[in-house]
Design an enzyme around this catalytic site. Structure first.
Site, short mmCIF file in Angstrom:
data_model
loop_
_atom_site.label_atom_id
_atom_site.label_comp_id
_atom_site.label_asym_id
_atom_site.label_seq_id
_atom_site.Cartn_x
_atom_site.Cartn_y
_atom_site.Cartn_z
CG ASP A 11 -1.96 -1.12 1.17
OD1 ASP A 11 -1.96 -1.91 0.21
OD2 ASP A 11 -2.74 -1.23 2.14
CE LYS A 111 -3.77 -4.32 1.24
NZ LYS A 111 -4.50 -3.46 2.20
CB CYS A 160 -1.80 -2.70 5.59
SG CYS A 160 -3.47 -2.00 5.56
#
Length: 210
Positions: A11, A111, A160
């Site tokens: 990310d 995602k 994450c």
């Protein structure tokens, strides 16, 4: 060098960088080191993940009247943080950060695409309404390629990245976080993250040690 290892970049997107909707602490500081690591091509496989939310995603505070950003609610019997609107599909904030050669990636995994399920980990989404955590298919992808170890960098280290590391470990991969190539939502979480890694047998290294 690491012919059975994969690098997972989690990310690294505009909304998690300074000025973004959900900026991590000093996140722009990791970009030169990440790019330097990608250029070295040390790994058999290079993966990037990309948060990719519909505009009405269930984790957005705007979908919960009377709530404040970063407040926690119960969702599907689990704690759910309500986030500012971020990484909306097709937006500038969702784009992968400039300064990294994303063309070197073998796979870019999007995602958080389901409106009703949040998604932190590269391997499994968060709990859904059926009480299960849907698979992203990444574990199978890596195992099909003979990968036994994963090295993880990116954003955010305390959300994450950590969830990705925990799931990698549970899927049987030797798992290491590249500490200096991650940035947290808040550095106040650093010791908790370190302790969690120690408890689970997740390695921590610095990029200079690779």
């Amino acid at each position: 060098m690491h012919n059975q290892a994969a690098l997972i970049l989690v990310d690294i997107q505009n909304d998690f960088l300074p000025g973004g909707a959900l900026a991590c602490y000093e996140a722009d500081g990791i970009l030169p080191g990440v790019q330097a690591l990608v250029k070295r091509q040390l790994f058999a496989c290079h993966i990037a993940t990309q948060d990719w939310h519909p505009a009405n995603h269930i984790s957005f505070v705007t979908q919960h009247e009377g709530k404040q950003a970063f407040e926690s609610i119960r969702l599907y019997e689990q704690a759910q943080t309500l986030w500012p609107v971020h990484c909306v599909q097709g937006s500038h904030g969702a784009a992968l950060a400039q300064g990294i050669d994303w063309d070197k990636m073998d796979l870019i995994l999007r995602k958080g695409c389901r409106v009703d399920v949040d998604s932190y980990s590269a391997f499994q989404e968060n709990y859904g309404p059926d009480g299960e955590r849907p698979s992203t298919g990444l574990a199978g992808y890596l195992k099909e390629r003979g990968i036994t170890s994963v090295y993880i960098a990116g954003l955010a280290r305390d959300v994450c990245v950590l969830w990705t590391a925990q799931d990698a470990k549970s899927h049987g991969f030797h798992t290491t976080i590249i500490w200096d190539l991650c940035a947290p939502v808040t550095p106040a979480s650093d010791e908790t993250v370190r302790q969690t890694c120690r408890d689970l047998g997740i390695g921590i290294v610095l990029s200079d040690d690779l």
